[in-house]
Design a protein around this motif. Structure first.
Motif, PDB file in Angstrom:
ATOM      1  N   GLN A 172       1.075  -1.132  -0.061  1.00 25.72           N
ATOM      2  CA  GLN A 172      -0.056  -0.011   0.118  1.00 25.72           C
ATOM      3  C   GLN A 172       0.951   1.296   0.068  1.00 25.72           C
ATOM      4  N   GLY A 173       0.497   2.292  -0.783  1.00 22.89           N
ATOM      5  CA  GLY A 173       1.423   3.429  -0.899  1.00 22.89           C
ATOM      6  C   GLY A 173       2.345   3.225  -1.931  1.00 22.89           C
ATOM      7  N   ILE A 198       9.916  10.404  -3.387  1.00 24.74           N
ATOM      8  CA  ILE A 198       8.833   9.348  -3.248  1.00 24.74           C
ATOM      9  C   ILE A 198       9.333   8.173  -2.393  1.00 24.74           C
ATOM     10  N   GLU A 219      -6.044   1.685 -13.626  1.00 16.14           N
ATOM     11  CA  GLU A 219      -6.219   2.527 -12.344  1.00 16.14           C
ATOM     12  C   GLU A 219      -7.116   1.903 -11.192  1.00 16.14           C
ATOM     13  N   THR A 262      -4.907  -0.738  -9.739  1.00 20.41           N
ATOM     14  CA  THR A 262      -3.952  -0.206  -8.521  1.00 20.41           C
ATOM     15  C   THR A 262      -4.648   0.500  -7.639  1.00 20.41           C
ATOM     16  N   THR A 263      -5.816   1.209  -7.719  1.00 20.39           N
ATOM     17  CA  THR A 263      -6.578   1.708  -6.728  1.00 20.39           C
ATOM     18  C   THR A 263      -7.011   0.630  -5.582  1.00 20.39           C
ATOM     19  N   ARG A 314      -4.154   0.129  -3.692  1.00 21.95           N
ATOM     20  CA  ARG A 314      -3.756   1.441  -2.888  1.00 21.95           C
ATOM     21  C   ARG A 314      -2.442   1.962  -3.221  1.00 21.95           C
ATOM     22  N   TRP A 315      -2.027   1.674  -4.324  1.00 23.63           N
ATOM     23  CA  TRP A 315      -0.700   2.162  -4.770  1.00 23.63           C
ATOM     24  C   TRP A 315      -0.959   3.671  -5.125  1.00 23.63           C
ATOM     25  N   LYS A 316       0.139   4.173  -4.884  1.00 24.53           N
ATOM     26  CA  LYS A 316      -0.053   5.937  -5.290  1.00 24.53           C
ATOM     27  C   LYS A 316       0.737   6.573  -6.739  1.00 24.53           C
ATOM     28  N   LEU A 317      -0.432   6.906  -7.454  1.00 24.06           N
ATOM     29  CA  LEU A 317      -0.184   7.456  -8.787  1.00 24.06           C
ATOM     30  C   LEU A 317       0.925   8.630  -8.537  1.00 24.06           C
ATOM     31  N   ILE A 318       2.060   8.685  -9.072  1.00 29.46           N
ATOM     32  CA  ILE A 318       2.808  10.112  -8.893  1.00 29.46           C
ATOM     33  C   ILE A 318       3.050  10.867 -10.187  1.00 29.46           C
ATOM     34  N   PRO A 363       4.672   3.948  -4.667  1.00 26.04           N
ATOM     35  CA  PRO A 363       4.570   4.774  -5.928  1.00 26.04           C
ATOM     36  C   PRO A 363       4.771   4.250  -7.107  1.00 26.04           C
TER      37      PRO A 363
END
Length: 156
Positions: free
Chosen positions: A89-90, A156, A111, A114-115, A118-122, A92
């Motif tokens: 989770q998180g 990141i 999307e 990856t949502t 819970r990954w973070k789109l950078i 990048p």
């Protein structure tokens, strides 16, 4: 000496042009001014959850196939989703799409997955639309450089 961070590039490259895009991502990420980042490049069928668990950031690449991501990238997600769900989770990430049309369905699918992770789109996704252009390679090189430089700088 600080431990190097790892950037994982998982990109489907079934044609000479898509291979040029993957190589441009890698070349950008391996810029000589970036010292503290190891770059690992794998085809989706060769990558798995162990690679995701070992990385500090990831760049995904795919072709648009019938309005969706490549079957190879979908397979990567199918094998990696549950082993990574609670542990990454998180994370990048960024991604690019080689789209013959508009890339909308492919973008939505990536999307969505990856949502769930819970990954973070950078960075806004890079969508290389329409007929092939050498400009796509420049854009991919910049994407690789941006993500690796951000890791190197601790952003990141």
């Amino acid at each position: 000496m600080a431990t190097k961070k790892q950037l994982l590039i998982v990109a489907h490259a079934p044609s000479p042009n898509t291979l040029k895009l993957r190589e441009a991502i890698e070349n950008g990420a391996r810029h000589p001014d970036i010292d503290a980042v190891d770059v690992v490049v794998k085809a989706p069928l060769d990558a798995g959850p162990e690679d995701v668990l070992a990385c500090d950031a990831i760049i995904l690449g795919t072709t648009e196939n019938l309005g969706y991501m490549s079957g190879a990238l979908k397979d990567f997600f199918d094998r990696s989703y549950y082993p990574c769900l609670e542990k990454t989770q998180g994370l990048p990430f960024a991604f690019y799409i080689r789209a013959g049309h508009d890339g909308t369905g492919t973008r939505r699918a990536i999307e969505s997955i990856t949502t769930g992770l819970r990954w973070k789109l950078i960075q806004e996704p890079l969508i290389c639309r329409g007929d092939y252009s050498d400009e796509f390679e420049d854009q991919c090189g910049e994407l690789g450089l941006y993500v690796a430089a951000s890791l190197d700088a601790g952003l990141i």
